[in-house]
Design a protein around this motif. Structure first.
Motif: not given
Length: 322
Positions: A153-167
């Protein structure tokens, strides 16, 4: 034909992870895509752009990209040939055949299978579907962040995004998505396993490198070289990409904890991202000052994956002594 082949997946608050970290944690449940992983976002988009009039698609994949390509091809009424390395589990072969694909086995690792896929594209006039290195894939994958923004929703921003990396295909899509919604300052924690760490190795070397071999059991992270765009993003001063490694044991432990706590079974590639929470890595990065104190929720991309079942889980536990 449907506008796109992926579905808008749930963004779920995860109380147990939130308690562990002391901040809100949200899980983007890409395991609930019709192909079992996020791959259908980019591959579905690419197939719709390039393969509508095709006499067939060909894709090299240790699993999830192949299933996504076969799924998209079936929906488009186009034949698919999926080339997989011999290291792929039997359940992947079965899943591909269930989607109507012709399955060919070539070589020991993904790079070998990819060489065969390129040869088939050339000799048989098939549309080649790259599993991670193409702008149309990143464009398709970027929709995951568009959905996260809509859900928070508007006004909420993640503190960080966590993701796995292959290629690096999903990572490129995440960065593109962050750009699209104006979240360029959101840090991205990019996780790999030791032995399938082509992105981390490139960052350490300051240039793209090719691993000698994939020694990790997280086969779906098993590209020997990361895509150039992912590496270029990592060098950009406008972005904060933190590359970290966990062991196979930590990734598998995370798969088990996630199954126990959230009642969802994901593959080890996805476990690499989850392990950042369960092994205390996120807290450690904050203590070291490499990850700022999170002002918003941590968004974990649960990338999913179809190359796991209880038998495979049990075999991995035996192999890795977990």
């Amino acid at each position: 034909m449907a506008e796109h082949f992926h579905v808008n997946t749930p963004l779920l608050e995860c109380m147990r992870m939130s308690k562990r970290l002391g901040i809100p944690v949200y899980l983007k449940m890409e395991n609930s895509q019709p192909s079992g992983s996020f791959k259908i976002r980019g591959i579905g988009h690419l197939c719709q752009q390039l393969a509508r009039q095709s006499k067939g698609v060909v894709c090299a994949s240790g699993g999830n990209a192949g299933v996504a390509a076969a799924y998209a091809a079936r929906k488009m009424g186009v034949p698919s040939t999926i080339v997989i390395p011999s290291s792929s589990p039997q359940l992947v072969v079965q899943r591909l055949q269930d989607e109507g694909a012709t399955v060919k086995i070539a070589g020991k690792v993904w790079d070998d299978a990819n060489a065969e896929a390129l040869r088939l594209a050339e000799t048989e006039g098939l549309t080649y579907v790259p599993p991670f290195d193409h702008p149309l894939l990143w464009q398709g994958h970027s929709s995951v962040i568009t959905e996260v923004a809509a859900s928070l929703g508007p006004g909420v921003k993640p503190g960080a995004v966590l993701v796995a990396v292959g290629g690096g295909g999903l990572l490129c899509g995440i960065i593109q998505g962050l750009k699209n919604v104006g979240w360029m300052d959101v840090p991205v924690v990019a996780m790999e396993t030791v032995g399938a760490d082509c992105f981390n190795a490139a960052l350490k070397a300051g240039k793209l490198v090719t691993l000698d071999d994939i020694t990790s059991e997280a086969k779906c992270l098993g590209a020997k070289t990361a895509c150039k765009q992912a590496f270029e993003y990592s060098q950009s001063s406008e972005l904060n990409i933190i590359s970290e490694l966990v062991t196979d044991q930590q990734a598998l432990q995370a798969v088990q904890t996630f199954l126990d706590e959230e009642r969802v079974l994901v593959e080890m590639a996805c476990g690499a991202a989850l392990a950042a929470v369960y092994s205390g890595l996120i807290g450690r990065l904050q203590d070291e000052g490499r990850l700022p104190t999170l002002s918003g929720p941590l968004v974990v991309i649960v990338c999913g994956g179809g190359s796991i079942n209880l038998e495979e889980l049990s075999s991995l536990k035996h192999k890795l002594h977990v």
